[in-house]
Design a protein around this motif. Structure first.
Motif, PDB file in Angstrom:
ATOM      1  N   GLY A 136       0.603  -1.350  -0.075  1.00 27.94           N
ATOM      2  CA  GLY A 136      -0.157  -0.042   0.245  1.00 27.94           C
ATOM      3  C   GLY A 136       0.578   1.239   0.211  1.00 27.94           C
ATOM      4  O   GLY A 136       2.022   1.303   0.018  1.00 27.94           O
ATOM      5  N   THR A 137      -0.042   2.472   0.025  1.00 28.30           N
ATOM      6  CA  THR A 137       0.629   3.717  -0.197  1.00 28.30           C
ATOM      7  C   THR A 137       0.316   4.739   1.338  1.00 28.30           C
ATOM      8  O   THR A 137      -0.781   4.579   1.666  1.00 28.30           O
ATOM      9  CB  THR A 137       0.222   4.503  -1.258  1.00 28.30           C
ATOM     10  OG1 THR A 137       0.467   3.606  -2.445  1.00 28.30           O
ATOM     11  CG2 THR A 137       0.768   5.723  -1.643  1.00 28.30           C
ATOM     12  N   LEU A 138       1.272   5.471   1.693  1.00 32.44           N
ATOM     13  CA  LEU A 138       0.929   6.429   2.724  1.00 32.44           C
ATOM     14  C   LEU A 138       0.965   7.734   1.882  1.00 32.44           C
ATOM     15  O   LEU A 138       2.376   7.998   1.313  1.00 32.44           O
ATOM     16  CB  LEU A 138       1.664   6.381   3.812  1.00 32.44           C
ATOM     17  CG  LEU A 138       1.852   7.523   4.734  1.00 32.44           C
ATOM     18  CD1 LEU A 138       0.525   7.469   5.703  1.00 32.44           C
ATOM     19  CD2 LEU A 138       2.781   7.344   5.749  1.00 32.44           C
ATOM     20  N   LEU A 139       0.202   8.730   1.967  1.00 30.65           N
ATOM     21  CA  LEU A 139       0.326   9.972   1.138  1.00 30.65           C
ATOM     22  C   LEU A 139      -0.028  10.965   2.368  1.00 30.65           C
ATOM     23  O   LEU A 139      -1.093  11.068   2.923  1.00 30.65           O
ATOM     24  CB  LEU A 139      -0.532  10.113   0.150  1.00 30.65           C
ATOM     25  CG  LEU A 139      -0.651  11.258  -0.766  1.00 30.65           C
ATOM     26  CD1 LEU A 139       0.690  11.596  -1.409  1.00 30.65           C
ATOM     27  CD2 LEU A 139      -1.797  11.188  -1.835  1.00 30.65           C
ATOM     28  N   SER A 140       0.786  12.034   2.316  1.00 29.85           N
ATOM     29  CA  SER A 140       0.841  12.982   3.461  1.00 29.85           C
ATOM     30  C   SER A 140       0.606  14.440   2.832  1.00 29.85           C
ATOM     31  O   SER A 140       1.508  14.899   2.065  1.00 29.85           O
ATOM     32  CB  SER A 140       1.876  13.164   4.361  1.00 29.85           C
ATOM     33  OG  SER A 140       1.705  14.442   5.304  1.00 29.85           O
ATOM     34  N   PHE A 141      -0.154  15.099   3.216  1.00 28.01           N
ATOM     35  CA  PHE A 141      -0.546  16.625   2.661  1.00 28.01           C
ATOM     36  C   PHE A 141       0.395  17.516   3.486  1.00 28.01           C
ATOM     37  O   PHE A 141       0.138  17.544   4.772  1.00 28.01           O
ATOM     38  CB  PHE A 141      -1.984  17.021   2.466  1.00 28.01           C
ATOM     39  CG  PHE A 141      -2.600  16.767   1.320  1.00 28.01           C
ATOM     40  CD1 PHE A 141      -2.582  17.604   0.274  1.00 28.01           C
ATOM     41  CD2 PHE A 141      -3.102  15.171   1.001  1.00 28.01           C
ATOM     42  CE1 PHE A 141      -3.177  17.214  -0.929  1.00 28.01           C
ATOM     43  CE2 PHE A 141      -3.512  14.939  -0.263  1.00 28.01           C
ATOM     44  CZ  PHE A 141      -3.575  15.970  -1.329  1.00 28.01           C
ATOM     45  N   VAL A 142       1.156  18.216   2.833  1.00 28.39           N
ATOM     46  CA  VAL A 142       2.107  19.351   3.549  1.00 28.39           C
ATOM     47  C   VAL A 142       1.711  20.606   3.124  1.00 28.39           C
ATOM     48  O   VAL A 142       0.591  20.898   2.765  1.00 28.39           O
ATOM     49  CB  VAL A 142       3.510  18.865   3.491  1.00 28.39           C
ATOM     50  CG1 VAL A 142       3.752  17.407   4.093  1.00 28.39           C
ATOM     51  CG2 VAL A 142       3.775  18.720   1.985  1.00 28.39           C
ATOM     52  N   SER A 143       2.725  21.473   2.637  1.00 29.23           N
ATOM     53  CA  SER A 143       2.572  22.531   2.109  1.00 29.23           C
ATOM     54  C   SER A 143       3.859  22.975   1.773  1.00 29.23           C
ATOM     55  O   SER A 143       4.814  22.741   2.116  1.00 29.23           O
ATOM     56  CB  SER A 143       2.241  23.453   3.564  1.00 29.23           C
ATOM     57  OG  SER A 143       2.488  24.972   3.087  1.00 29.23           O
ATOM     58  N   ASP A 144       3.853  23.998   0.655  1.00 32.45           N
ATOM     59  CA  ASP A 144       4.909  24.844  -0.052  1.00 32.45           C
ATOM     60  C   ASP A 144       5.707  25.261   0.768  1.00 32.45           C
ATOM     61  O   ASP A 144       7.037  25.559   0.632  1.00 32.45           O
ATOM     62  CB  ASP A 144       4.431  25.519  -1.265  1.00 32.45           C
ATOM     63  CG  ASP A 144       4.502  24.766  -2.588  1.00 32.45           C
ATOM     64  OD1 ASP A 144       4.770  23.425  -2.333  1.00 32.45           O
ATOM     65  OD2 ASP A 144       4.233  25.400  -3.576  1.00 32.45           O
ATOM     66  N   ALA A 145       5.252  25.618   2.029  1.00 33.30           N
ATOM     67  CA  ALA A 145       6.212  26.577   2.929  1.00 33.30           C
ATOM     68  C   ALA A 145       7.170  25.561   3.465  1.00 33.30           C
ATOM     69  O   ALA A 145       8.110  25.890   3.902  1.00 33.30           O
ATOM     70  CB  ALA A 145       5.392  27.018   4.229  1.00 33.30           C
ATOM     71  N   GLY A 146       7.014  24.119   3.381  1.00 35.10           N
ATOM     72  CA  GLY A 146       7.971  23.122   4.092  1.00 35.10           C
ATOM     73  C   GLY A 146       8.975  22.951   2.902  1.00 35.10           C
ATOM     74  O   GLY A 146       9.924  22.139   2.975  1.00 35.10           O
ATOM     75  N   VAL A 147       8.734  23.578   1.610  1.00 36.75           N
ATOM     76  CA  VAL A 147       9.644  23.098   0.520  1.00 36.75           C
ATOM     77  C   VAL A 147      10.311  24.344   0.019  1.00 36.75           C
ATOM     78  O   VAL A 147      11.609  24.492  -0.212  1.00 36.75           O
ATOM     79  CB  VAL A 147       9.089  22.747  -0.744  1.00 36.75           C
ATOM     80  CG1 VAL A 147       9.840  22.175  -1.728  1.00 36.75           C
ATOM     81  CG2 VAL A 147       8.069  21.285  -0.224  1.00 36.75           C
ATOM     82  N   PHE A 148       9.734  25.600   0.068  1.00 38.09           N
ATOM     83  CA  PHE A 148      10.264  26.917  -0.547  1.00 38.09           C
ATOM     84  C   PHE A 148      10.270  27.874   0.508  1.00 38.09           C
ATOM     85  O   PHE A 148       9.199  27.788   1.271  1.00 38.09           O
ATOM     86  CB  PHE A 148       9.294  27.433  -1.683  1.00 38.09           C
ATOM     87  CG  PHE A 148       9.255  26.376  -2.792  1.00 38.09           C
ATOM     88  CD1 PHE A 148      10.273  26.038  -3.768  1.00 38.09           C
ATOM     89  CD2 PHE A 148       8.023  25.597  -2.814  1.00 38.09           C
ATOM     90  CE1 PHE A 148       9.877  25.148  -4.775  1.00 38.09           C
ATOM     91  CE2 PHE A 148       7.748  24.553  -3.878  1.00 38.09           C
ATOM     92  CZ  PHE A 148       8.843  24.442  -4.782  1.00 38.09           C
ATOM     93  N   ALA A 149      11.124  28.609   0.793  1.00 37.98           N
ATOM     94  CA  ALA A 149      11.278  29.435   1.985  1.00 37.98           C
ATOM     95  C   ALA A 149      10.403  30.792   1.328  1.00 37.98           C
ATOM     96  O   ALA A 149      10.498  31.173  -0.077  1.00 37.98           O
ATOM     97  CB  ALA A 149      12.916  29.990   2.124  1.00 37.98           C
ATOM     98  N   ALA A 150      10.074  31.332   2.362  1.00 40.09           N
ATOM     99  CA  ALA A 150       9.118  32.797   2.156  1.00 40.09           C
ATOM    100  C   ALA A 150       8.979  33.264   3.321  1.00 40.09           C
ATOM    101  O   ALA A 150       9.019  32.621   4.419  1.00 40.09           O
ATOM    102  CB  ALA A 150       7.938  32.331   1.624  1.00 40.09           C
ATOM    103  N   PRO A 151       8.909  34.475   3.560  1.00 39.54           N
ATOM    104  CA  PRO A 151       8.711  35.483   4.421  1.00 39.54           C
ATOM    105  C   PRO A 151       7.229  35.067   5.164  1.00 39.54           C
ATOM    106  O   PRO A 151       6.435  34.637   4.637  1.00 39.54           O
ATOM    107  CB  PRO A 151       8.302  36.756   3.963  1.00 39.54           C
ATOM    108  CG  PRO A 151       8.940  37.042   2.743  1.00 39.54           C
ATOM    109  CD  PRO A 151       8.896  35.557   2.307  1.00 39.54           C
ATOM    110  N   ARG A 152       7.011  35.080   6.624  1.00 47.51           N
ATOM    111  CA  ARG A 152       5.960  34.790   7.324  1.00 47.51           C
ATOM    112  C   ARG A 152       5.455  33.222   7.430  1.00 47.51           C
ATOM    113  O   ARG A 152       4.443  32.855   7.693  1.00 47.51           O
ATOM    114  CB  ARG A 152       4.679  35.428   6.458  1.00 47.51           C
ATOM    115  CG  ARG A 152       4.738  37.065   6.561  1.00 47.51           C
ATOM    116  CD  ARG A 152       3.575  37.479   5.468  1.00 47.51           C
ATOM    117  NE  ARG A 152       3.693  38.918   5.465  1.00 47.51           N
ATOM    118  CZ  ARG A 152       3.171  39.927   6.269  1.00 47.51           C
ATOM    119  NH1 ARG A 152       2.385  39.274   7.158  1.00 47.51           N
ATOM    120  NH2 ARG A 152       3.323  41.111   6.021  1.00 47.51           N
TER     121      ARG A 152
END
Ligand SMILES: NC(=O)c1ccc[n+]([C@@H]2O[C@H](COP(=O)([O-])OP(=O)(O)OC[C@H]3O[C@@H](n4cnc5c(N)ncnc54)[C@H](OP(=O)(O)O)[C@@H]3O)[C@@H](O)[C@H]2O)c1
Length: 248
Positions: A136-152
Motif C-alpha cells: 500500500g501507500t501512505l500519502l501526506s498533505f504538507v505545504s509549499d512552506a516546507g519546500v520553498f522559503a518565504a517570509p511569514r
C-alpha cells in the motif's frame, strides 16, 4: 466485518475541502472509502453525498485523543477487512503559525508540530502492517512552506519540513516491505476555507504569480489517486507541489 468490494482508502481529515475532493475522485476510480473527520455532521453529510457514487463509511476520531491513530486504523480494518492506502489531510487553523515571526505565538508551535509530524508518524505506525500486507501507500498533505522559503512561513515551514523529512526517510525504509510514501504540497488553493481566511486580495495577488492559475481541490485530487494506484507502483519518496506554477 463486511469485506470490501475493492481496495480500501482511508482519508484522514477526509471531510475537509481537499479530502472530500479526493473522496469523489477515488470513488470514481473504484476505491472503497473510509472517510475520517471530527465533526459528525460534516462526515455524515459527505458520506451521504458520496453514497450515490460508491461505497463509503464515516469514522469519527479526534486525533488528539489517546491512541487515536491505532483506534482509527483498527476501526477501518474491522469494518472492511483490509487497508490499501492512507491519505492524511488533517489540518487545524493556521492561527499563530503563519505571519511575521516576531509577532508569532511560539507556544502554538508545539501543537502544530505534533499535528504535522507526531500525528503523521502515529498514523503511519498504526497503518504499517496493513499497508505492508497489501503493498500500500501512505500519502501526506504538507505545504509549499516546507519546500520553498518565504517570509511569514518560518513556523509552518519548519513543521511541514519535518513531515517531509519523515516521509522521505520512511519511504526508503518501508519500500523493503512494499510500502510507498509521498507528500503532496499545495500552496494557495482556490475555493476553500483557507482561501476565504486569506482574503480575496491576497488570493488575487498569488494568482497573478501562478502562470497556470491557482489550483482548486479538484485539481489536486487526481494526483493523490494516481500516487495510490498501480500506475505509481515504482515511485516512492516524492514531494510534489501542486501550485499552478507559483513555486518551482
Ligand atoms: N487548502 C489549502 O489552502 C492548503 C494549502 C496548503 C496546504 N494544505 C494542506 O492540505 C491538507 C488538507 O487541507 P484542507 O484545506 O482540506 O483542510 P480542511 O478543509 O481544514 O480539512 C481538515 C480536516 O482535518 C480534520 N480535523 C482537524 N482537526 C481534527 C481533529 N482534532 N480530529 C479529527 N479530525 C480533525 C477536519 O475535520 P473537522 O472539520 O471535523 O474538524 C477536516 O476533515 C492539510 O494538511 C493542509 O494543511 C492546504
Amino acid at each position: 466485518m463486511s469485506a470490501a468490494a475493492g481496495k480500501v482508502l482511508l482519508i484522514a481529515g477526509g471531510s475537509g475541502s481537499v479530502g472530500s475532493a479526493i473522496a469523489r475522485a477515488a470513488l470514481d476510480e473504484g476505491w472503497t472509502l473510509a472517510i475520517h473527520g471530527r465533526s459528525e455532521v460534516k462526515v455524515a453529510g459527505l458520506v451521504a453525498a458520496l453514497g450515490v457514487r460508491g461505497p463509503a463509511e464515516g469514522f469519527l476520531v479526534d486525533i488528539w485523543q489517546v491512541d487515536a491513530a491505532d483506534t482509527l486504523v483498527a476501526e477501518v480494518v474491522e469494518q472492511f477487512g483490509r487497508l490499501d492506502a492512507v491519505i492524511d489531510c488533517t489540518a487545524t487553523g493556521p492561527s499563530g503559525i503563519t505571519g511575521l515571526f516576531a509577532q508569532a505565538e511560539p507556544a502554538a508551535f508545539g501543537h502544530f508540530l505534533d499535528l504535522s509530524v507526531g500525528w503523521l508518524q502515529r498514523l503511519a505506525h498504526a497503518a504499517y502492517p496493513h499497508l505492508a500486507r497489501e503493498g500500500g501507500t501512505l500519502l501526506s498533505f504538507v505545504s509549499d512552506a516546507g519546500v520553498f522559503a518565504a517570509p511569514r512561513q518560518a513556523l509552518i515551514g519548519a513543521a511541514r519540513a519535518g513531515a517531509i523529512g519523515f516521509i522521505r526517510n520512511f519511504a526508503l525504509e518501508a519500500a523493503r516491505d512494499g510500502i510507498r510514501a509521498h507528500c503532496i504540497s499545495p500552496s494557495y488553493v482556490e475555493g476553500n476555507d483557507s482561501a476565504r481566511k486569506l482574503g480575496s486580495e491576497r488570493m488575487a495577488k498569488a494568482a497573478t504569480r501562478a502562470g497556470l492559475g491557482l489550483p482548486t481541490a479538484e485539481d489536486i485530487a487526481p494526483l493523490a489517486i494516481f500516487l495510490c494506484g498501480d500506475g505509481a507502483r515504482k515511485i516512492t519518496g516524492q514531494v510534489i507541489s501542486v501550485n499552478g506554477g507559483l513555486n518551482a
